[in-house]
Design a protein around this motif. Structure first.
Motif, mmCIF file in Angstrom:
data_model
loop_
_atom_site.group_PDB
_atom_site.id
_atom_site.type_symbol
_atom_site.label_atom_id
_atom_site.label_comp_id
_atom_site.label_asym_id
_atom_site.label_seq_id
_atom_site.Cartn_x
_atom_site.Cartn_y
_atom_site.Cartn_z
ATOM 1 N N PRO A 132 94.072 63.306 29.370
ATOM 2 C CA PRO A 132 94.812 64.352 30.093
ATOM 3 C C PRO A 132 94.055 65.666 30.237
ATOM 4 O O PRO A 132 94.399 66.484 31.092
ATOM 5 N N ASN A 133 93.037 65.884 29.411
ATOM 6 C CA ASN A 133 92.257 67.123 29.497
ATOM 7 C C ASN A 133 90.938 66.922 30.242
ATOM 8 O O ASN A 133 89.997 67.711 30.081
ATOM 9 N N SER A 134 90.879 65.869 31.056
ATOM 10 C CA SER A 134 89.623 65.515 31.721
ATOM 11 C C SER A 134 89.051 66.662 32.548
ATOM 12 O O SER A 134 87.847 66.934 32.504
ATOM 13 N N MET A 135 89.903 67.354 33.314
ATOM 14 C CA MET A 135 89.393 68.401 34.199
ATOM 15 C C MET A 135 88.825 69.576 33.402
ATOM 16 O O MET A 135 87.717 70.053 33.697
ATOM 17 N N SER A 136 89.556 70.048 32.414
ATOM 18 C CA SER A 136 89.062 71.191 31.639
ATOM 19 C C SER A 136 87.795 70.824 30.872
ATOM 20 O O SER A 136 86.853 71.627 30.778
ATOM 21 N N GLU A 137 87.742 69.602 30.347
ATOM 22 C CA GLU A 137 86.536 69.165 29.643
ATOM 23 C C GLU A 137 85.368 69.010 30.610
ATOM 24 O O GLU A 137 84.213 69.291 30.256
ATOM 25 N N TYR A 138 85.668 68.582 31.831
ATOM 26 C CA TYR A 138 84.623 68.463 32.851
ATOM 27 C C TYR A 138 83.981 69.821 33.124
ATOM 28 O O TYR A 138 82.747 69.943 33.175
ATOM 29 N N LEU A 139 84.805 70.838 33.272
ATOM 30 C CA LEU A 139 84.270 72.170 33.555
ATOM 31 C C LEU A 139 83.433 72.693 32.388
ATOM 32 O O LEU A 139 82.373 73.304 32.592
ATOM 33 N N GLU A 140 83.883 72.435 31.170
ATOM 34 C CA GLU A 140 83.099 72.840 29.998
ATOM 35 C C GLU A 140 81.775 72.077 29.945
ATOM 36 O O GLU A 140 80.718 72.662 29.653
ATOM 37 N N ASN A 141 81.838 70.782 30.231
ATOM 38 C CA ASN A 141 80.620 69.966 30.200
ATOM 39 C C ASN A 141 79.637 70.376 31.289
ATOM 40 O O ASN A 141 78.412 70.317 31.093
ATOM 41 N N LEU A 142 80.159 70.784 32.439
ATOM 42 C CA LEU A 142 79.278 71.268 33.501
ATOM 43 C C LEU A 142 78.496 72.493 33.037
ATOM 44 O O LEU A 142 77.282 72.594 33.268
ATOM 45 N N GLN A 143 79.196 73.417 32.401
ATOM 46 C CA GLN A 143 78.529 74.625 31.897
ATOM 47 C C GLN A 143 77.391 74.247 30.949
ATOM 48 O O GLN A 143 76.275 74.768 31.048
ATOM 49 N N THR A 144 77.694 73.337 30.030
ATOM 50 C CA THR A 144 76.683 72.918 29.060
ATOM 51 C C THR A 144 75.524 72.213 29.749
ATOM 52 O O THR A 144 74.348 72.480 29.459
ATOM 53 N N PHE A 145 75.852 71.313 30.674
ATOM 54 C CA PHE A 145 74.813 70.557 31.374
ATOM 55 C C PHE A 145 73.878 71.473 32.154
ATOM 56 O O PHE A 145 72.647 71.361 32.053
ATOM 57 N N PHE A 146 74.437 72.380 32.930
ATOM 58 C CA PHE A 146 73.594 73.266 33.735
ATOM 59 C C PHE A 146 72.713 74.145 32.845
ATOM 60 O O PHE A 146 71.548 74.396 33.163
ATOM 61 N N ARG A 147 73.262 74.602 31.738
ATOM 62 C CA ARG A 147 72.468 75.431 30.827
ATOM 63 C C ARG A 147 71.329 74.624 30.204
ATOM 64 O O ARG A 147 70.178 75.073 30.173
ATOM 65 N N LYS A 148 71.649 73.427 29.723
ATOM 66 C CA LYS A 148 70.628 72.581 29.100
ATOM 67 C C LYS A 148 69.566 72.151 30.111
ATOM 68 O O LYS A 148 68.381 72.022 29.780
#
Length: 265
Positions: A132-148
């Motif tokens: 159920p938290n897929s969208m919010s986790e997606y946005l957090e993961n995007l931030q991490t991915f782009f930074r890394k």
């Protein structure tokens, strides 16, 4: 848009290492690039549907696929590679934009060789298969991915964040396991929202954004009956968009159809 021919693609990607990251649509993006580097032919429907095979048009399965467990689960892996004396194209199948598996991919890049071009998208699995938290986790993961990603890649690497393509009203793709069938009629709206945020984040991190959702909003006749995947002509159009974007980024003029690749203008 004029078609990019095989000689033009070979000339543009000469001595380049291209990496494609993403889901089954991105696998077809990889396959069409591999095809175009060898001949001016479209992929067949059978080639588009096939996954995890040992070899496709002179490429090889590096790991996963039929060498491992063929599933529709989030742990599915498939790494493919096409290599010639002057071209290297690699594909990694993703079900999530940032994970331990992505960390291992970034470790591959750090170990070398570093890609010259990175084409990446991960969206539909991210916002549908992780609770159920897929969208919010997606946005957090995007931030991490782009930074890394910025920490890992060389500055001269061309990174293309491609937005997810339009979904149909009813979906029957393999990723829609019974537990998430209830999302089949609403997922297209989630993808539009996810595209909006991912494009903004990618731009904020200085990445190039290729809006495939926009480009294909009026080409829905090329979408297949499952409401998710796309046909051979669509994938050749994607290849042309990618290659012309790369040419523009590098200041290279692609020869017109009748002009010999590599000839002086």
């Amino acid at each position: 848009m004029k078609q990019v021919r095989q000689l033009q693609a070979c000339h543009l990607l000469h001595n380049k290492f291209v990496v494609v990251l993403g889901d089954s649509i991105q696998r077809s993006v990889y396959k069409d690039l591999v095809m175009l580097l060898q001949k001016d032919s479209f992929l067949s429907v059978a080639q588009l549907k096939c996954k995890g095979e040992l070899s496709f048009e002179q490429d090889c399965l590096v790991e996963g696929g039929v060498q491992s467990q063929m599933t529709n689960g989030t742990n599915y892996r498939e790494v493919r590679q096409f290599r010639t004396d002057h071209h290297l194209v690699r594909f990694y199948f993703l079900t999530r934009i940032y994970s331990r598996y992505m960390e291992s991919i970034l470790a591959d890049f750090r170990a070398g060789p570093q890609p010259d071009v990175l084409v990446v998208n991960s969206c539909v699995w991210d916002v549908s298969r992780y609770g159920p938290n897929s969208m919010s986790e997606y946005l957090e993961n995007l931030q991490t991915f782009f930074r890394k990603l910025k920490e890992t890649l060389l500055p001269e690497c061309l990174v293309l964040w491609s937005l997810a393509m339009p979904l149909g009203r009813r979906l029957t793709g393999g990723f829609l396991v019974p537990e998430v069938q209830h999302l089949s009629q609403t997922l297209r709206h989630d993808v539009i929202e996810a595209n909006f945020y991912s494009a903004a984040l990618a731009d904020r991190h200085g990445l190039d954004v290729l809006d495939l959702h926009f480009h294909f909003r009026r080409r829905l006749q090329h979408r297949t009956g499952d409401g998710v995947h796309w046909g051979p002509a669509a994938h050749r159009h994607i290849s042309c968009l990618l290659l012309r974007h790369a040419a523009g980024a590098w200041g290279v003029r692609l020869p017109d159809g009748g002009e010999r690749a590599g000839a002086r203008p």
